[in-house]
Design an enzyme around this catalytic site. Structure first.
Site, PDB file in Angstrom:
ATOM      1  N   CYS A 178      42.400 -28.757  15.612  1.00 28.24           N
ATOM      2  CA  CYS A 178      43.358 -28.816  14.505  1.00 28.24           C
ATOM      3  C   CYS A 178      44.027 -27.462  14.428  1.00 28.24           C
ATOM      4  O   CYS A 178      43.379 -26.447  14.160  1.00 28.24           O
ATOM      5  CB  CYS A 178      42.647 -29.143  13.193  1.00 28.24           C
ATOM      6  SG  CYS A 178      43.782 -29.216  11.777  1.00 28.24           S
ATOM      7  N   GLU A 209      49.589 -32.998  15.405  1.00 28.97           N
ATOM      8  CA  GLU A 209      49.059 -32.912  16.757  1.00 28.97           C
ATOM      9  C   GLU A 209      50.211 -33.190  17.707  1.00 28.97           C
ATOM     10  O   GLU A 209      51.258 -33.713  17.293  1.00 28.97           O
ATOM     11  CB  GLU A 209      47.903 -33.900  16.944  1.00 28.97           C
ATOM     12  CG  GLU A 209      47.064 -33.686  18.197  1.00 28.97           C
ATOM     13  CD  GLU A 209      46.574 -32.256  18.336  1.00 28.97           C
ATOM     14  OE1 GLU A 209      47.235 -31.489  19.083  1.00 28.97           O
ATOM     15  OE2 GLU A 209      45.567 -31.897  17.713  1.00 28.97           O
TER      16      GLU A 209
END
Length: 221
Positions: free
Chosen positions: A2, A104
């Site tokens: 992340c 992402e």
């Protein structure tokens, strides 16, 4: 992993959702939170549950200097209980890192396409985090890292890792002011039920952490 996320909620909504009674000084909604920046985290010391800012990128208390934080934005939940930098934190310095979506970059034939990912059934949520306090001669730093795990079926086409998102009913337990054996924290994460996620494509405007405007979250037409 992340490496970028969002927190667009109003302060009042965050306080209500996470049972915080005191003001989060300096809070502002943000469209593109990046490593090295200050993030909203929640801890509970047994007397009070507090929300405040920590720098994203863990600097262990025993580090000689704070440069380590640039490499420690994520920690693998499968092995953190064994690592010198994280073992003690898994035991007694667990925190909630508040978000309402994360980015992402999905591999495509045309390159990497940024997407914004969110739980399907709610807006605000918490990453499972670890925190520490580093003391220098002239400064004191509160820093944190986000735990990650192997990607589930939904995330696998996008990335092979994903942040640990705590189910709402497990948030209080994660930050309870009780010392755990480090392996208990690992087992706790492994036993979590992953909730359904959803995503949509966004502009490559989000690729630069310098870009912090609403365009970061606008869906591609």
């Amino acid at each position: 992993m992340c490496g970028r996320y969002t927190l667009l909620a109003e302060e009042a909504e965050i306080l209500k959702e996470f049972g915080i009674t005191s003001h989060i000084e300096g809070f502002q909604p943000r469209f593109n939170i990046a490593p090295g920046q200050k993030v909203v985290a929640v801890i509970d010391d047994g007397k009070q549950r507090r929300a405040g800012f920590m720098k994203w990128g863990l600097v262990p208390s025993w580090s000689k200097e704070p440069k380590a934080g640039y490499k420690m934005i994520n920690a693998r939940s499968e092995t953190a209980h064994e690592k010198p930098s994280y073992k003690k934190l898994m035991s007694q310095k667990r925190c909630l890192i508040i978000a309402d979506g994360f980015y992402e970059w999905k591999k495509t034939d045309n390159g990497k396409q940024p997407v914004r990912i969110q739980p399907a059934g709610r807006s605000l949520f918490a990453f499972a985090g670890l925190w520490d306090r580093w003391e220098g001669e002239d400064e004191s730093l509160f820093t944190c890292t986000i735990l990650t795990q192997e990607a589930n079926e939904f995330m696998r086409p996008i990335h092979n890792r994903m942040p640990v998102i705590l189910p709402r009913k497990k948030q209080n337990q994660w930050i309870e002011p009780v010392k755990w054996a480090p392996h208990k924290a690992k087992d706790f994460v492994e036993q979590l039920t992953m909730e359904d996620l959803t995503y949509y494509e966004v502009s490559d405007y989000v690729n630069s952490p310098k870009n912090m405007g609403e365009e970061c979250i606008q869906p591609l037409v």
